[in-house]
Every structure is written in structure tokens, then in C-alpha cells.
Design a protein around this motif. Structure first.
Motif, mmCIF file in Angstrom:
data_model
loop_
_atom_site.group_PDB
_atom_site.id
_atom_site.type_symbol
_atom_site.label_atom_id
_atom_site.label_comp_id
_atom_site.label_asym_id
_atom_site.label_seq_id
_atom_site.Cartn_x
_atom_site.Cartn_y
_atom_site.Cartn_z
ATOM 1 N N ALA A 143 0.834 -1.211 0.000
ATOM 2 C CA ALA A 143 0.000 0.000 0.000
ATOM 3 C C ALA A 143 0.864 1.255 0.000
ATOM 4 N N GLU A 144 1.958 1.232 0.762
ATOM 5 C CA GLU A 144 2.865 2.384 0.794
ATOM 6 C C GLU A 144 3.542 2.586 -0.557
ATOM 7 N N VAL A 145 3.915 1.489 -1.200
ATOM 8 C CA VAL A 145 4.520 1.582 -2.533
ATOM 9 C C VAL A 145 3.497 2.125 -3.530
ATOM 10 N N ASP A 146 2.249 1.628 -3.444
ATOM 11 C CA ASP A 146 1.181 2.115 -4.326
ATOM 12 C C ASP A 146 0.992 3.627 -4.156
ATOM 13 N N GLU A 147 0.988 4.077 -2.913
ATOM 14 C CA GLU A 147 0.795 5.500 -2.617
ATOM 15 C C GLU A 147 1.930 6.343 -3.212
ATOM 16 N N GLU A 148 3.160 5.844 -3.101
ATOM 17 C CA GLU A 148 4.313 6.580 -3.635
ATOM 18 C C GLU A 148 4.282 6.599 -5.162
ATOM 19 N N VAL A 149 3.874 5.481 -5.776
ATOM 20 C CA VAL A 149 3.747 5.431 -7.238
ATOM 21 C C VAL A 149 2.752 6.489 -7.702
ATOM 22 N N LYS A 150 1.600 6.544 -7.020
ATOM 23 C CA LYS A 150 0.565 7.508 -7.409
ATOM 24 C C LYS A 150 1.052 8.944 -7.207
ATOM 25 N N ASN A 161 5.891 3.824 -17.673
ATOM 26 C CA ASN A 161 6.692 3.280 -18.760
ATOM 27 C C ASN A 161 8.167 3.618 -18.551
ATOM 28 N N GLU A 162 9.024 3.133 -19.455
ATOM 29 C CA GLU A 162 10.474 3.317 -19.284
ATOM 30 C C GLU A 162 10.866 4.784 -19.239
ATOM 31 N N GLU A 163 10.187 5.607 -20.036
ATOM 32 C CA GLU A 163 10.505 7.048 -20.054
ATOM 33 C C GLU A 163 10.296 7.652 -18.668
ATOM 34 N N PHE A 164 9.172 7.285 -18.036
ATOM 35 C CA PHE A 164 8.861 7.785 -16.695
ATOM 36 C C PHE A 164 9.868 7.255 -15.672
ATOM 37 N N THR A 172 13.249 -1.222 -16.525
ATOM 38 C CA THR A 172 12.442 -1.405 -17.744
ATOM 39 C C THR A 172 11.036 -1.913 -17.474
ATOM 40 N N THR A 173 10.771 -2.392 -16.267
ATOM 41 C CA THR A 173 9.437 -2.929 -15.963
ATOM 42 C C THR A 173 8.843 -2.253 -14.738
ATOM 43 N N GLU A 174 7.504 -2.291 -14.651
ATOM 44 C CA GLU A 174 6.830 -1.720 -13.493
ATOM 45 C C GLU A 174 7.257 -2.445 -12.214
ATOM 46 N N ALA A 175 7.454 -3.754 -12.306
ATOM 47 C CA ALA A 175 7.869 -4.529 -11.128
ATOM 48 C C ALA A 175 9.229 -4.051 -10.616
ATOM 49 N N ALA A 176 10.162 -3.792 -11.543
ATOM 50 C CA ALA A 176 11.491 -3.313 -11.139
ATOM 51 C C ALA A 176 11.398 -1.919 -10.532
ATOM 52 N N LYS A 192 12.377 -0.830 -6.708
ATOM 53 C CA LYS A 192 13.309 0.264 -6.395
ATOM 54 C C LYS A 192 12.671 1.244 -5.409
ATOM 55 N N LEU A 193 11.408 1.548 -5.631
ATOM 56 C CA LEU A 193 10.702 2.441 -4.706
ATOM 57 C C LEU A 193 10.639 1.838 -3.308
ATOM 58 N N LYS A 194 10.352 0.541 -3.247
ATOM 59 C CA LYS A 194 10.290 -0.135 -1.940
ATOM 60 C C LYS A 194 11.640 -0.041 -1.233
ATOM 61 N N GLU A 195 12.716 -0.232 -2.006
ATOM 62 C CA GLU A 195 14.065 -0.138 -1.451
ATOM 63 C C GLU A 195 14.327 1.269 -0.902
ATOM 64 N N GLU A 196 13.894 2.303 -1.656
ATOM 65 C CA GLU A 196 14.099 3.696 -1.229
ATOM 66 C C GLU A 196 13.290 4.020 0.026
ATOM 67 N N ILE A 197 12.053 3.523 0.058
ATOM 68 C CA ILE A 197 11.206 3.764 1.230
ATOM 69 C C ILE A 197 11.840 3.134 2.468
#
Length: 460
Positions: A143-150, A268-271, A282-286, A290-295
Motif C-alpha cells: 500500500a505504501e509503494v502504491d501510494e508513492e507510485v501515485k 513506462n520506461e521514459e517515466f 524497464t518494468t513496473e515490477a522493477a 526500487k521504490l520499496k528499497e528507497e522507502i
């Protein structure tokens, strides 16, 4: 011949008496008179030709007092150095009234001072097996990762202008006008433009606003339209104090001037490249990994800061140490730029005591364990701060201007001193971590945020 004596008058509190006789100060007084007569500008006399008698008549008392006090200070300083007394601050004069110093009647004078002695102590909380502490490991949830993605999708998104409000993420440009409960605007009342997300309002107000367009209005009461945090923010924006209960009861007419909605960025990759230019994602999973690691890296830092704060409190409050409170309170009254009353000094003392204990403990640990920061470490720390500040990271490393800027920065004594203190304190905490028994506990960010802070309230 000057004499200095010392007697104990309380816990870590001594009285020092300095006695000076004519032979200690008169020769210097005579020299001072002669020196003054050479440089004095006195009408009716040529410079350098002023008689000593005239100098004494006009300035003798001041010169005499200066030499007596200078002699006393010299004797006191010499005594403290010879006896190797480890004292707090500066000696305080015990003489409530100035002594009757008269250059026409030189005499033996006694001056009394009190000193506060630093205590001998051992940092017992760091003795083997004495202290058990917890290092918290915060795991990021989906949920925290989802929130950061958004949040990042919105931050990098494009603003659109839908016709009507239909989404909790709608950005509303509004005008607040103070009114009565029926929406009649109060003449001379508060009028303020603002920009708010729909979701900042309470659910009932959100329902009223949905479907509204630019130019539409509603009437609402502050207290019932926002949660506590948002309410305080709105109150301050309108010119009131936080938690102003009377202001919170006011009504406002709200006019919508513009409706916006941020079109979220596509994953996407540009983002991904915009967010992490130095990573090959290159993927949303990656990207999410990475976001989870940063959090979690952020929470690791917060956890470490908490551990160090807990260590600070344990060291300060559980290291047995006596302090001469009476002396230190009196010093607080007289030692600053501006004198304080006894009541003011008493009020300030707990915080002063807290910081003083930490200074004594940290100085002892740094000295005894030879914790040092080299010039190279200072420079490297300054470089990392600069590269972080400019956000270019390794791309700046080796740039000519960076090296010259660092050279100038390392000549700034204030910057170097502050950086040294930060770094040596960090080394102290890192070292102290190794001296306590650490247990690791895995918790969520929400649980971490609710943890009570280790703070002692007992008197020393």
C-alpha cells in the motif's frame, strides 16, 4: 606577597580567596601612571609632559583599581592552572559590594570567588550487559509503494481542466468569503483565494461539491469541513492562530473559480528514467522494487536516528553524576550577555542541566576512545553534501569549480567547526551502538510512527 587559599563550601563548590598587598600591585600602578602621563592629552600641558601628580589627581582612582583587579585576576588564573582545577565556566565573585579601593591609602585587599568543579563519573550504561536497546526494522507495505507510485505519477503529470468536479483528486481554485450561515457575505470580512484538492474536505462537503463547475458556490462552516490537521492549515492561511476555536466556528461562502485534474503519468520506461536517471529500470515490477528499497532506506535512517536519540537519553539520564546546581544556577544568572533573575535561571536550569550532562559525557567518551575526524573526512563530507544539494551526484565529481569551491569552504571556520561536531558526534553514536545489547524488531511504518519516545522526567 599575594596568597591564594581555597575551602569547600558545598557539593563540587569551592570558595577561593585571593589576597594582594601593596608590593603586588603598587609597582605596576606607578608604571601605569607614568605610561599614561606619556600619552595623555590634557589641556595646558604638552603631550608626554603631564606631571604624575596631575595624572593621579585626574585618573589615579581608575588606574589604581585597574591594577589591583588585574593583579587579582593574574593570581587567580595562575592558581587555577597550577592546581589543575577542572572548573565550570568562570569563577563568580562572592563580593556583593566593591571593596573601598583608595590609591591614597593602598592596603591589603582580599577578593572572594566561588567555583564549580566538574565531577568525576563513569558512563555506566555502556558497561557490558548493562543496557538493552531495540533497533526497529520497518518493512514497506504494498500500500505504501502504491501510494508513492501515485504521488510520483501525479507530480509528473499534466494539468487538465474538466468541466465539473467528479474526482477526489480534482484541484479546486476557490475564493473564500466570510459569510453568515445563509451565505450572506459579511462586509469587511475575510476574503482569500486558495487552491485545494477535493479530498482535503470532509466527505459531506465533497458530496456537496461533486458535479459543481466554475462559478458555482457552496456555504460551509470551517470546523465541520476539515479534519484537525487541514483545519489548522486553513485557519493559518486565513490569518488566524492554530486551534482558534472561535474562528473555526465561522462560515464561509466558497466560490469555485477553476476545476483542474492532473492527468497521471503512464508507468513506462521514459517515466522510470525520469525518476531514476542512473538506473536501468524497464518494468513496473522493477520500478516498484526500487521504490520499496528507497522507502525502506528512508525508514532505516529514521530508525537509526531514533536509536541514537534513545542512546542520548539513556546516557544523559542513567549516567550517575553529581552537579553543583547552586553554583550553576547562579552562573546562569550572571554568565550570559544579559543578567537573569533567580526565577529565570531556575526555569532555564533543567534544559541547561540536560545539555551540560551530555557535553560532559560526550567529551569524556570522545577523548578516552580517541574518536577523531580527519581533514580528509571533513572535506569528503562537504563534497557529498554539495553533490547532494545540486542533485547531480557522481556527475559533479572531479569538476574544477567543485574543488575550488570546496577549498574556500574548508577555510570557513564556522562551517568546519559545525561539520566536525556533527561528524564526531555521529562517530560517537556509532561507537556507542557497539557497547549496548541490540535486538532487532520488525514493524510497520504506522507502528513505528506511534512508538513512544524514550524521555525521562525524573529530577537529577
Amino acid at each position: 606577597m599575594a596568597t591564594v587559599t581555597r575551602e569547600n563550601i558545598g557539593l563540587l563548590n569551592d570558595k577561593i580567596t585571593v589576597k594582594v598587598s601593596q608590593e603586588d600591585y603598587l609597582p605596576n600602578f606607578d608604571k601605569a601612571v607614568k605610561q599614561f602621563s606619556k600619552s595623555a592629552n590634557i589641556p595646558g600641558f604638552r603631550k608626554g609632559m603631564v606631571p604624575a601628580g596631575m595624572v593621579k589627581k585626574m585618573h589615579g582612582q581608575a588606574l589604581f583599581a585597574d591594577e589591583v583587579l588585574r593583579t587579582v585576576e593574574k593570581e587567580l588564573t595562575g592558581y587555577l592552572q597550577n592546581e589543575k582545577l577542572d572548573i565550570f565556566a568562570q569563577p563568580i565573585s562572592l563580593d556583593k559590594e566593591s571593596l573601598p579601593l583608595d590609591f591614597n591609602k593602598p592596603d591589603e585587599y582580599a577578593f572572594n570567588f566561588e567555583v564549580g568543579l566538574k565531577p568525576a563519573f563513569e558512563v555506566s550504561p555502556l558497561e557490558a550487559g548493562k543496557t538493552v536497546m531495540t533497533r526497529y526494522k520497518v518493512k514497506a507495505t504494498d500500500a505504501e509503494v502504491d501510494e508513492e507510485v501515485k504521488r510520483l505519477q501525479i507530480k509528473g503529470g499534466k494539468m487538465t481542466e474538466p468541466e465539473a468536479i467528479d474526482n477526489e483528486d480534482n484541484v479546486l481554485n476557490v475564493e473564500f468569503e466570510e459569510s453568515d450561515a445563509q451565505g450572506n457575505v459579511i462586509e469587511g470580512g475575510i476574503k482569500k483565494d486558495n487552491s485545494l484538492l477535493l479530498k482535503y474536505f470532509s466527505s459531506s462537503i465533497q458530496e456537496q461539491l461533486k458535479g459543481k463547475k466554475a462559478g458555482d458556490t457552496i456555504v460551509f462552516q470551517l470546523a465541520t469541513s476539515f479534519d484537525t490537521e487541514r483545519l489548522n492549515w486553513i485557519l493559518k492561511d486565513l490569518g488566524f492562530e492554530e486551534n482558534d476555536q472561535a474562528a473555526a466556528q465561522k462560515y464561509f461562502k466558497l466560490t469555485i473559480t477553476k476545476v483542474g485534474l492532473i492527468e497521471q503519468r503512464e508507468l513506462n520506461e521514459e517515466f522510470f528514467k525520469e525518476i531514476y536517471p542512473n538506473e536501468e529500470l524497464t518494468t513496473e515490477a522493477a520500478f516498484r522494487a526500487k521504490l520499496k528499497e528507497e522507502i525502506e532506506k528512508y525508514w532505516d535512517t529514521e530508525s537509526r536516528n531514533r536509536l541514537h536519540n534513545d542512546l542520548f537519553e539513556v546516557l544523559v539520564h542513567e549516567t550517575p553524576m553529581e552537579l553543583p546546581k547552586g553554583f550553576l544556577t547562579r552562573w546562569l544568572q550572571t554568565g550570559g550577555e544579559k543578567p537573569k533573575t533567580a526565577e529565570e535561571a531556575e526555569k532555564e536550569y533543567p534544559n541547561f542541566d540536560h545539555q551540560l550532562r551530555w557535553t560532559l559525557i560526550s567529551d569524556k567518551l570522545i577523548r578516552e576512545n580517541k574518536l577523531e575526524v580527519s581533514f580528509e573526512e571533513l572535506r569528503e563530507s562537504a563534497k557529498q553534501k554539495l553533490m547532494g544539494y545540486y542533485g547531480a551526484g557522481a556527475a559533479l565529481d572531479g569538476a574544477d569549480w567543485l574543488d575550488s569551491y570546496l577549498d574556500r569552504l574548508m577555510q570557513d571556520e564556522k562551517f568546519v567547526d559545525q561539520t566536525y561536531r556533527e561528524m564526531v558526534t555521529q562517530k560517537l553514536f556509532d561507537w556507542a551502538e557497539t557497547k549496548v545489547d541490540l535486538k532487532e524488531e520488525e514493524i510497520t511504518a504506522e507502528e513505528f510512527a506511534k512508538l513512544p519516545h524514550k524521555h525521562h522526567h525524573h529530577e537529577h
